[in-house]
Structure formats: structure tokens, C-alpha cells
Design an enzyme around this catalytic site. Structure first.
Site, PDB file in Angstrom:
ATOM      1  N   ASP A   1     -12.687  -5.098  -2.353  1.00 22.44           N
ATOM      2  CA  ASP A   1     -11.470  -4.296  -2.435  1.00 22.44           C
ATOM      3  C   ASP A   1     -11.761  -2.805  -2.375  1.00 22.44           C
ATOM      4  O   ASP A   1     -11.135  -2.010  -3.059  1.00 22.44           O
ATOM      5  CB  ASP A   1     -10.675  -4.633  -3.711  1.00 22.44           C
TER       6      ASP A   1
ATOM      7  N   GLU B   1      -2.303  -6.293  -1.109  1.00 20.09           N
ATOM      8  CA  GLU B   1      -2.455  -7.466  -1.980  1.00 20.09           C
ATOM      9  C   GLU B   1      -1.340  -8.474  -1.745  1.00 20.09           C
ATOM     10  O   GLU B   1      -1.232  -9.481  -2.450  1.00 20.09           O
ATOM     11  CB  GLU B   1      -2.484  -7.027  -3.442  1.00 20.09           C
TER      12      GLU B   1
ATOM     13  N   ASN C   1      -7.944  -1.634   1.904  1.00 19.72           N
ATOM     14  CA  ASN C   1      -8.735  -2.869   1.981  1.00 19.72           C
ATOM     15  C   ASN C   1      -8.091  -3.920   2.883  1.00 19.72           C
ATOM     16  O   ASN C   1      -6.873  -3.955   3.037  1.00 19.72           O
ATOM     17  CB  ASN C   1      -8.893  -3.457   0.580  1.00 19.72           C
TER      18      ASN C   1
END
Lengths: 588, 588
Positions: A316, A190, A274
Site C-alpha cells: 500500500d 481501497e 496504490n
């Protein structure tokens, strides 16, 4: 399926082959030397003193406060009558003497991680535990170090720097030690981090290899021995060609999840995380090798096969979840398989020698994929649930998936896999993500909410041979703890509102529960104490991504907080408080 | 003494006079409405379900994490099947529903105290609990507020500002509610704060009166009804005349300890804290009314009698410790007495109607005083152990006294008082203290260490009629928790290394113990649950002055840290960790 149809790898049976003579593969000795209990990651214990008939009398034997109240996700280890507990940042390691009343602290080791590391952890400052091997405890610090600590003295043996928190990297996963390699991976998908898995020399801490999840084949450690089962995974440098420009350099794919090991095949198994950013329209292509299962050699890291679970992930759906290694008779043939319950809510049964998918049926509610073509391996997604520069509603499962990191267990007695999981959907608004090193690189405003039925969690028993759910226990909140299953016929798990539960492994019937001080997101373990008694242990202390609204003190009125998880957990503060206490249970 | 010789005030017996009809004085109803259980502060419960024969099977019923890991000194309250738990700063108030499994939180009230208040708390950011009265919970915040909270809804009824943290004031004590007054006092003797006790209107929160510990008689609420027993306490404006200049304005004498109440005599009893600075050479004179027991009217605060325990205190011997109100036959005559175990290590048995000292014998090791003259009331100190601009060694007890705030209990069954206390000595170097508002004003470099025998704590059973110890249990660390004694013949207390213990009240024999997660410095309580079972409850979470080396993360290598306590507790971090969890126990 009947008991006789299944055989478990990793020597939980006493007739295990002597070739698997490392401690991790000894016959049941009542210890718990790594987070997943054994290389096969079964989290099954052959201890049976605590059983369905007497579990109702289970009581707290002693407790221990970690002194820290962020999310407690670690599995305590038990080796040589010592319990080892790793805390969230600042990642203390406690050694507790199980031979003494009340298990006093023998020593405490502190790696003194940088306080700044807290700023780059996407989802609370958790740590998922350590691994014991050959007289040492190995674990990772949030600030990108792997440490080896003498298990007897608590002295640091070595400390290796694996990365730089300023790039957004952190480490939260529990290492696996196989073939003399301490295998670790990074977090940070992220924050635009390039993901990798690395093998360190257990003796010296030297980095023996590092396999990136994206980039040219040489970076991914793809070489002449790489034989993926499916055509889609066979071509040169897919780790660059399936990305726009050089976006693979900031494309995620961390190795923050679980690793299993098959000593016979000499292969480790793990999945990559992801791709980044979440807004998939910014990265057209399959984005290999994110959301991919890899089989690699532990000594040099070379890839043997890979299977991309979710090409061009749009929701995700990391591939980092656990892989349980069992041998099952499927279609009349004994197969060495791995069981992988993916974030996409499908349970993959895969031939672990070849990477062939044998089944991939949903274990949780989902509407983002239609099927997996077992011939091509390709998953068929539902275009209406794909994301990009738009707002899409009713995406199920939500970003934390049908399940997240919370590890399942497998019982050879029942032949069933016990999956703690989520029942969450989301609304996803894709926006432009701009890369600045060390800052969020997500490109999405997400709001999660409960899935059908209104409950947010389930624990399911799954029959991997027939690819179907046998029973399901519903939970108010996501079932964010691990499970452990025993020869006593019991399944143990914790809930985010603080209950530690024992249910009948055959049918899910609740047999016993105890209210711990805080929500449970830890990994239960069981062991035999020096007094010959069986003990159960679990950390209580809510947090993690699911519980950040409590542990991080987030404002639940901002539904997009915690990457949208806060919206689904706004009521959690009414049900639990921050905590950080180890509970140990035994019969009277 | 025999059981028949003692009678306890405060209606723990069912034959109590109906005149004492407030909830605090009901016949034993299985509740715990104020920190000390009843106005008489006996901390005796007539519940007897848990007894010497079955306490060995006592087990944890449920637990609750406060979410905070500073010292947990509060007594949980139990009223109307609800438990009320006050935390250290930020002083949350939790209401737990005892009628539901696991006692879920009904509501949480936050007074949002200023974070700056943490900087003026001398000795950890503790809170010692609340008081229930007439449908409301009353307690103090560290930042100088008293709050009233609706016991059913958790809504704030009123919030009164009592002072200013910028002057160094804070509030940590548990209020007492008597005659419609919420009686509270301040802390801050180590910061040059002028001490006081105040009575607030329970209905509105208006400050009805404030009685300073020093200053002119009108400030001390000394008027025509003031009749001290001893000559030394009789003269005009002693609260100014016994101080150099105007130093009484910054002279300490806070009201941070315990308050008892005798409804028949309509008198409250409490002691004032030490004078400031500690360096006594800076404040020649008796420094009245510090280190003084006061009897006052609860409605208007007027002083009825006073007795200065330690004139011109030289060793930080606050007078704030508990006063247990019992009626005892002494010298053939039934006397209404108060039992006051002072910091100076002497147990005062005082006629609570008049202030006459009946005995004042040592209950712990001490070498600072020779005797108390019962004719004059004057304590005879040992000059060689007096302090000033010099270094004095081997002062016993040390500054935290023979005992500190940790409250004793009294059993009418045994006629004994159960005193958790210290065994500490100190080296005291007096230096110049310079007053700057809101900063330490101590004038001493102190190093404490264990007293004779090397252990640092004891729990003693004291016979107040014959003024002697009946038995003593030694503890490695100061016995910094409260005690509670029951009609089951059991004494309960906790230790700083985390054990919660039950001993035979007759002889101190250990009958049961359980290892909680952190050191215990809280106040145990007992109550009857809605299921008719007897429960024991105690907060676990080390800290306070004694445990600041852990809860405050102090460097124990600096022996003068925590006002010298750190020197005596350098090994505490090896034995316990920070915590903050409520443990509730019951029979299986």
C-alpha cells in the site's frame, strides 16, 4: 549545506522573476492562497515577526469552532484579509473576516454533499483544503464534486460532477489551480476505483481533461511528448499490459494527494496512489501507472514524464505524497529538483525536468526495500517482506508508509526539508478480495504497531543535498499534521495528542507548545493580519486514517479496524477527544 | 450600599464558622466543588490574582474538546487538582489532571444513557454539571439516572433510576449534596410530566425521599412542620384542589433548576417549574405547587415553607431560577435572605427563615405583572397579558423569562448581584393541548422577538438592599451563560456569539474579552492551580433552549421552532457555530 547553496522556486524571495506574476507566486505578501502556500509547495513563509526569541510568548488570539468533529485535515487559506476554512463532510466553507475582532463569519457556503458519501470514504470523511485563484475559492466535496465559490459573496459560481460515489469514489484532496485549470483527483483505491487526475476550466468548471492512472495510453494521456527517463517506463500501453486481464479497470491509482507546479517548465507534478487490491498476488505485474510520479502539462494533462516509484506495490505504498520544488546544487551542478518523501520511506530527489532520480535514501525506518538503482530507476525490494496469500510479519513501514499525506515543508534559510512522519510496522495477511462496486476491495487483514523505539511518529529535518537526516524529534503518535517553516527560524507542527509546537528549525529544540482541544492532523499556516501582526493558524480535530479510532468511534479491540491502523492507535482515545476548532495564535 | 452592610453566607471568608466544615463550606481554598461554588450559590471566589489591572493580559492556558457539539451548559468542577467536566448527552464525565501540562484526561466515565432520551429533552440535550462530595462525583443523566463516580478512579459507585424517559421525563440539572443527600429533580414540564425533587442517600444511591410539586400534601411532603408565611399557601391538599380534576398528575412543576442550602437553618431552597400545559385556560386555578419556592429539610425532604411566585402561571414563568443566600441589613435589620431573580422578571428578596417577601421589583423589562403585595404575597398580574385560547401580543418577558436558568453571582465586595438575563417578548397563541405520554404537551404557538431596544440580552448589577439596578451591559443575544465574580473585582460571563468577557464589577466596564470557538452558554468558574496561579475556565458550545437553532440545526424560518425561541434567534447561525470546547485562562 549552506544557505547560499539552495534556491527556492516559487518566489518566496522578493527578487523573484516578474514572469511568475500570479498571486500564488507573488513575493511574500503574508497570504496563504493554497494549501501548500505556493506552487513549489514549500510551506515556507518569509514572515519573521515570530522568532525563536519571542515564540515563548505566543498566545491564542482567537478561535473558531467548525461545528464538526470528524478529522480536520484542511489548511485554512488567507487571502484579502479573509480566512477560508473547509470542513470534513458535509464540506462547509466558512469565510472569516480578519478585519473584525474575533474574526466573525462573513458567510458560510454549503455544497450539500450526499450523506452516502460518508460510506465510501476509506479513512474518515476528511477534506484537505481549498485553493484561491482569481476571486474564487475552489474545493472538492466528498461526494465527487468540485465547486467554485465567489470569494467575496460566498455564492456558488459552478459545481461540476466528477464521478459517482456508488462506484466507491470520493474526493478529499486540495485542488491546485495552474494555467487556468483546477486540478483535482479522486480517492477510492481501497474500493476498487480507477484512479485519475482531472483538469477543469477554472472559469466554467468544464472538464478539460482527465488522465487515468491505468488503462491504454490514450486514457493515461500518454502521447508523443511522453519521455520517461527510465527504460522501464517506456513502452506502449503499459497501463494495461502490466495488469492481469482487465483488472486495471478496478485497480486504484487515485489522485488524492498533492500537486505542485513549475511555471517555468510548465509542468505539474503529482503521484498516483496504490494499486488495488492490497493483496498483490491478485494482480501480477508492475501495475502501471500506480505508485508513479507524473509530470504533466496543466492545460491539457498530457504526460511528459513518469517514474514508477513502487512497481507492483505490495504494501500500500501510494505515491501521492508531496513534491517540493527547489533548485539545489548537487554534485556541483545546479539542478531543478523535486523532493518526494515516499510512503516507502525513501526520500526521492528527482530532476524535475527529466524524471531522473538523483538520490532515494531512507528517511524513516524500513525493511521492505534494499536500494534504488539510479541507473535503471528500479527499486530493489526485499522478497521476504512481499505480500500475497500468506501472513507476513514485521513489515516496515506499515501501509501508511514512512509517511502518508501529511505534508513536509522546506526552508531556504536552513536548506532543510521538514518531514512529519510515521514509525509504524505491520503484520499483513493476504486474503481473497472480491470486487463489488462501492465496497471495500482490499484483500488483507492488517495489524499495525509501533516501529523500533516504540514511538509512532517523528518529525525529521532532512538535508536533500547530502541525503541524510540532520535531526529527529520523536512523537508518541504518528506526526499526522503538516509542517510549516518560517523566516523566523521556526518549524511548527501539531501532534495527535493535541499539542501545537514550535521548534528551532536548525536543531529541533522545542521552544513553545500549546495544548489545543483535540489532536492535530491539520496543516498549520501563517499569515500577516490587517494589523500587521504575524499569525499562526491550525485546525485541531483528530481523525483521518490515523485517528479514525477516535473520530469514527471505532472499537480499538478490533485491531484490523481502520485497515489495521486501529491496532496501533488503541490508546489514542485515552489521549484525545473528537474536536473541530481553529486556533489562531499571535504574539501579545 | 456599602461593603460593610453585606455579609455572605457559605464561608467565602476565612472567618467562617468551623461548624461548616464540609468541603463545600471551607474557607476559600481555590476549588470549585459544585456548580454554584458553595451552598449559598454565590459563585463568588475570593481569589484575586486576576484583577482589573492585569486582566487585559489574560490568555488561554489550555483547552480541551469535549468531542460533542450540543449545548454545553455545565460548570466544570475543580477538586484536588482535578477538573471534572460533564458533557451534554451522552453525558460523559471527564477527569482532567491539572498537575500535568495540558491537563490530560485521567479517565472518562460513560453512563451510556439511552439515545431515546434525546427525544424527550425539550430544549437541547444539555447537562448543567456535577457535584463533588466526599470523594465522589454525582451527576444526572438525560435518561433519568443519578450516578456516583469515584473521583479518583472514575469507577461507578452506584447508579439509581429516577424515572422513565417514556413518560417524557429527563434530567439536566446539577445536583446539590447536603446532609448526606444527593438532591436531584426532573425536567419535562413541556411533556406533561409530574415534577418532583428527590433526595438520594449519597452513600448508597437509595431514594430517601421524593417531593412532588403537585398532588396531595403527602406527595408534596407537606406535614405538620409546614409553615408558609402567606395565607394563600396555607390549606390542605392545595396541590390537588387548585387543579381541575386530576390534571395535577400531568401538570409539570419539575425540579430542573438550582438548589441552595443554609446549614445553619438546615434548609434547602429551590423553585418548581411551570405548570403544564402552557395554555393556562386548560388548567383553571392556582396550580400549586408549580412556580413555587420551597424550603425543605435536606434529610427527609419535608416542606418547611413555600411561596408561590406565579399562581396560575400563564406565560411559562418557571420558578426554578437560582436562590443566592446572603445576610443583608434591610430596613435597619439584619435579615437572612435569599435573592431570587424570577422568570417573571422580578427580583425577590425573601426572608429565608420564614418565606416573607421583602421586595420584588423588576430587574428586566416586563409588562405582565403590576406589583407584588408584600402583605399577602400575591402577585398582581396584567389581565391583558394573560393567555388562553386566544392570541396575545407583546407579552414581556417571553416564556424564557426575564431570566432563565443562567445563574447569577453575588459579590460581598460590592454588595451587588450580577444577573445574566434576557430582553425578549412574545406573541402567544393558545391552542388545545392533548396529552399523549412522552410527547409535547404545550398548547401554544409562540413567537419570540427582542424586547425594547432591540438587543436580546443584558447583564445587570442589582442592589438587593435598595432593590434597583446599578448598571446594565447590553448584549446582542440573550446572556445565557452564568456569571462569576471574584475578589479581584471582576465579573466574568460569556455571550452567545462566543466572547468570554471580564468587566469591572463596580461599573460594568469591559476590561477584556476573548473570542472562543462557539457561543457560550456555560458556567464560568475560577480556581487556583497546583502552580498557585488563578485560572478561569468556561465551556464554549452554543445550544440550550436559546441556541437550539444552531445546536439542533433547526430551521429558523419556522418561528415556532424551539417553542418559539427560534423566531428570536434566526440570525444566531450567522454569528456562531456548534462547538464543545473547554477554555482555561490564566495570566502570562
Amino acid at each position: 549545506m549552506s544557505f547560499s547553496k539552495s534556491r527556492i522556486l516559487g518566489c518566496v524571495f522578493v527578487f523573484c522573476a516578474p514572469a511568475l506574476a500570479q498571486i500564488q507566486n507573488q513575493a511574500e505578501d503574508g497570504q496563504w492562497p493554497m494549501a501548500a502556500k505556493n506552487f513549489a509547495s514549500t510551506r515556507f513563509s518569509a514572515l519573521d515577526q515570530i522568532n525563536a526569541a519571542n515564540v515563548g510568548t505566543l498566545k491564542v488570539a482567537w478561535t473558531f469552532s467548525t461545528g464538526l468533529t470528524r478529522g480536520q485535515e484542511a489548511a485554512p487559506l488567507v487571502v484579502n484579509n479573509t480566512m477560508y476554512v473547509v470542513t470534513p463532510w458535509p464540506n462547509l466553507l466558512y469565510a472569516l473576516d480578519l478585519t473584525q475582532p474575533g474574526a466573525p463569519v462573513k458567510w458560510t457556503y454549503s455544497p450539500h454533499p450526499s450523506a452516502s458519501a460518508q460510506g465510501v470514504a476509506c479513512c474518515d470523511v476528511v477534506n484537505r483544503g481549498a485553493a484561491y485563484f482569481n476571486g474564487r475559492i475552489y474545493y472538492n466535496t466528498l461526494d465527487m464534486h468540485t465547486v467554485a465559490v465567489d470569494a467575496v459573496t460566498g455564492k456558488e459560481v459552478w459545481k461540476t460532477t466528477l464521478g459517482d460515489i456508488n462506484s466507491g469514489e470520493s474526493m478529499t484532496m486540495a485542488p491546485l489551480v495552474a494555467k487556468g485549470r483546477v486540478i483535482v483527483g479522486n480517492s477510492g483505491g481501497e474500493l476498487g476505483v480507477r484512479g485519475w487526475l482531472a483538469g477543469l476550466d477554472a472559469a466554467t468548471g468544464a472538464i478539460a481533461w482527465r488522465a487515468y492512472a491505468a488503462g491504454p495510453d490514450k486514457d493515461v494521456l500518454i502521447g508523443p511528448n511522453f519521455k520517461p527517463f527510465y527504460q522501464a517506463d517506456r513502452a506502449e500501453d503499459l497501463g494495461t499490459k502490466t495488469w492481469p486481464g482487465e483488472s486495471w479497470k478496478i485497480g486504484g491509482g487515485g489522485g488524492w494527494g498533492w500537486i505542485s507546479y513549475d511555471p517555468d517548465l510548465d509542468l505539474i507534478y503529482y503521484g498516483t496512489a496504490n494499486p488495488g487490491p492490497w493483496n498483490s498476488e491478485q494482480r501480477p505485474g508492475d501495475n502501471k501507472w500506480t505508485c508513479t510520479l507524473f509530470a504533466r502539462r496543466p492545460e491539457n494533462g498530457e504526460a511528459i514524464w513518469a517514474y514508477q516509484l513502487n512497481p507492483h506495490d505490495e504494501q500500500d505504498y501510494d505515491g501521492v505524497n508531496e513534491n517540493i520544488l527547489v533548485d539545489l546544487t548537487i554534485g556541483g551542478r545546479l539542478r531543478k529538483v523535486l523532493l518526494h518523501p515516499d510512503r516507502n520511506a525513501r526520500m526521492y530527489v528527482i530532476d524535475r525536468a527529466t524524471g531522473e532520480v538523483l538520490s532515494a535514501e531512507p528517511f524513516a525506518h524500513q525493511n521492505t526495500t534494499e536500494s534504488v538503482d539510479l541507473k535503471t530507476g528500479r527499486i530493489k525490494t526485499v522478497p521476504a517482506k512481499g505480500t500475497g496469500f500468506k501472513t507476513v510479519r514485521d513489515i516496515c513501514p506499515a501501509a501508511p508508509g514512512g509517511k502518508d499525506w501529511q505534508p513536509s515543508s522546506f526552508s531556504p534559510q536552513t536548506g532543510l526539508m521538514y518531514i512529519p512522519h510515521n514509525n509504524l510496522c505491520m503484520e499483513f495477511e493476504g486474503v481473497q478480495a472480491n470486487y463489488i462496486a462501492g465496497t471495500p476491495y482490499v484483500g488483507a487483514n492488517v495489524r499495525m504497531y509501533p516501529g523500533p523505539g516504540g514511538h509512532r511518529g517523528e518529525v525529521s529535518a532532512w538535508d536533500p543535498v547530502n541525503a541524510k537526516t540532520i535531526w529527529t524529534a520523536k512523537e508518541m503518535f504518528p506526526a499526522w499534521s503538516g509542517t510549516v517553516v518560517t523566516a523566523g527560524g521556526l518549524l511548527f507542527y501539531g501532534t495527535m495528542d493535541g499539542w501545537f509546537k514550535a521548534v528551532d528549525a536548525r536543531n529541533g529544540r522545542l521552544l513553545w507548545q500549546f495544548k489545543t482541544g483535540s489532536g492535530i492532523i491539520g496543516q498549520p499556516v501563517t499569515y500577516k493580519g490587517p494589523d500587521g501582526k504575524q499569525y499562526m493558524a491550525v485546525l485541531s480535530g483528530v481523525g483521518g486514517w490515523a485517528g479514525a479510532v477516535v473520530s469514527g468511534g471505532l472499537n480499538a479491540k478490533d485491531g484490523t479496524a481502520a485497515l489495521g491502523f486501529a491496532n496501533a492507535m488503541a490508546d489514542l482515545p485515552k489521549y484525545t477527544t473528537k474536536g473541530g476548532t481553529l486556533y489562531v495564535f499571535s504574539l501579545p
